[in-house]
Design a protein around this motif. Structure first.
Motif, PDB file in Angstrom:
ATOM      1  N   VAL A  70      -3.647   5.483   8.282  1.00  0.00           N
ATOM      2  CA  VAL A  70      -3.228   4.257   7.613  1.00  0.00           C
ATOM      3  C   VAL A  70      -4.454   3.639   6.950  1.00  0.00           C
ATOM      4  CG1 VAL A  70      -2.177   1.987   7.901  1.00  0.00           C
ATOM      5  CG2 VAL A  70      -1.458   3.877   9.363  1.00  0.00           C
ATOM      6  N   TYR A  71      -4.329   3.330   5.675  1.00  0.00           N
ATOM      7  CA  TYR A  71      -5.409   2.689   4.922  1.00  0.00           C
ATOM      8  C   TYR A  71      -5.103   1.208   4.773  1.00  0.00           C
ATOM      9  CZ  TYR A  71      -6.743   7.460   3.793  1.00  0.00           C
ATOM     10  OH  TYR A  71      -7.107   8.778   3.882  1.00  0.00           O
ATOM     11  N   ALA A  72      -6.096   0.380   5.074  1.00  0.00           N
ATOM     12  CA  ALA A  72      -5.930  -1.072   4.991  1.00  0.00           C
ATOM     13  C   ALA A  72      -6.067  -1.508   3.542  1.00  0.00           C
ATOM     14  CB  ALA A  72      -6.954  -1.767   5.868  1.00  0.00           C
ATOM     15  N   GLN A  73      -4.969  -1.486   2.843  1.00  0.00           N
ATOM     16  CA  GLN A  73      -4.955  -1.910   1.443  1.00  0.00           C
ATOM     17  C   GLN A  73      -3.556  -2.411   1.105  1.00  0.00           C
ATOM     18  OE1 GLN A  73      -5.924   2.023  -0.255  1.00  0.00           O
ATOM     19  NE2 GLN A  73      -3.918   1.992  -1.249  1.00  0.00           N
ATOM     20  N   VAL A  74      -3.445  -3.055  -0.024  1.00  0.00           N
ATOM     21  CA  VAL A  74      -2.156  -3.549  -0.501  1.00  0.00           C
ATOM     22  C   VAL A  74      -1.863  -2.868  -1.815  1.00  0.00           C
ATOM     23  CG1 VAL A  74      -0.866  -5.599  -1.212  1.00  0.00           C
ATOM     24  CG2 VAL A  74      -2.505  -5.750   0.671  1.00  0.00           C
ATOM     25  N   PRO A  75      -0.736  -2.200  -1.965  1.00  0.00           N
ATOM     26  CA  PRO A  75       0.267  -1.946  -0.924  1.00  0.00           C
ATOM     27  C   PRO A  75      -0.268  -0.950   0.105  1.00  0.00           C
ATOM     28  CG  PRO A  75       0.822  -0.721  -2.902  1.00  0.00           C
ATOM     29  CD  PRO A  75      -0.380  -1.555  -3.241  1.00  0.00           C
ATOM     30  N   PRO A  76       0.333  -0.944   1.296  1.00  0.00           N
ATOM     31  CA  PRO A  76      -0.144  -0.054   2.355  1.00  0.00           C
ATOM     32  C   PRO A  76      -0.079   1.410   1.929  1.00  0.00           C
ATOM     33  CG  PRO A  76       1.523  -1.569   3.187  1.00  0.00           C
ATOM     34  CD  PRO A  76       1.482  -1.732   1.710  1.00  0.00           C
ATOM     35  N   LYS A  77      -1.047   2.172   2.375  1.00  0.00           N
ATOM     36  CA  LYS A  77      -1.090   3.599   2.082  1.00  0.00           C
ATOM     37  C   LYS A  77      -1.178   4.345   3.406  1.00  0.00           C
ATOM     38  CE  LYS A  77      -3.992   7.076  -0.195  1.00  0.00           C
ATOM     39  NZ  LYS A  77      -5.196   7.300  -0.988  1.00  0.00           N
ATOM     40  N   VAL A  78      -0.248   5.299   3.592  1.00  0.00           N
ATOM     41  CA  VAL A  78      -0.213   6.103   4.814  1.00  0.00           C
ATOM     42  C   VAL A  78      -0.167   7.569   4.406  1.00  0.00           C
ATOM     43  CG1 VAL A  78       1.041   6.617   6.945  1.00  0.00           C
ATOM     44  CG2 VAL A  78       1.025   4.288   6.052  1.00  0.00           C
TER      45      VAL A  78
END
Length: 125
Positions: A70-78
């Motif tokens: 899971v990457y902490a960004q907006v929008p979420p990236k998994v």
């Protein structure tokens, strides 16, 4: 130290409890070609629902077959990838694939839809 778990049944039962069912080996098959995002897996396995794919991914993650990043960004990236245990399934998955091709040919069953969809995404069939 890793705690040992005792499981009733033979190794086949244990294996099927981990990767059995309609979707799990297809997920593993898709990930053999590299890391995929959820949307990519949905496109590669269009017959599954979003809810079912999510459930199967969670079960594979709990079993240690796949890794969920899971990457902490907006929008979420998994992103999903195979662990070493998941990668060890490669020869088995390819053998099942080969048997499925043979079976379809022997019984005049067309399997082109799934194969074409996967080839479009760079997955060897």
């Amino acid at each position: 130290m890793k705690q040992q778990q005792k499981t009733a049944g033979c190794p086949v039962e244990v294996t099927l409890s981990i990767v059995g069912g309609k979707w799990k080996l297809q997920i593993v098959y898709c990930l053999l070609n590299g890391t995929k995002r959820f949307g990519e897996l949905r496109r590669l396995i269009p017959a599954t629902t979003q809810q079912m794919l999510t459930l199967q991914l969670r079960e594979l993650e709990q079993a240690g077959i796949i890794h969920r990043q899971v990457y902490a960004q907006v929008p979420p990236k998994v992103e999903y990838s195979l662990t070493e245990s998941g990668r060890s399934l490669e020869p088995i998955v390819y053998q099942i694939h080969a048997w499925g091709e043979w079976y379809c040919e022997q019984n005049n069953i067309e399997y082109w839809q799934l194969s074409d969809n996967m080839e479009d995404h760079g997955i060897r069939v």
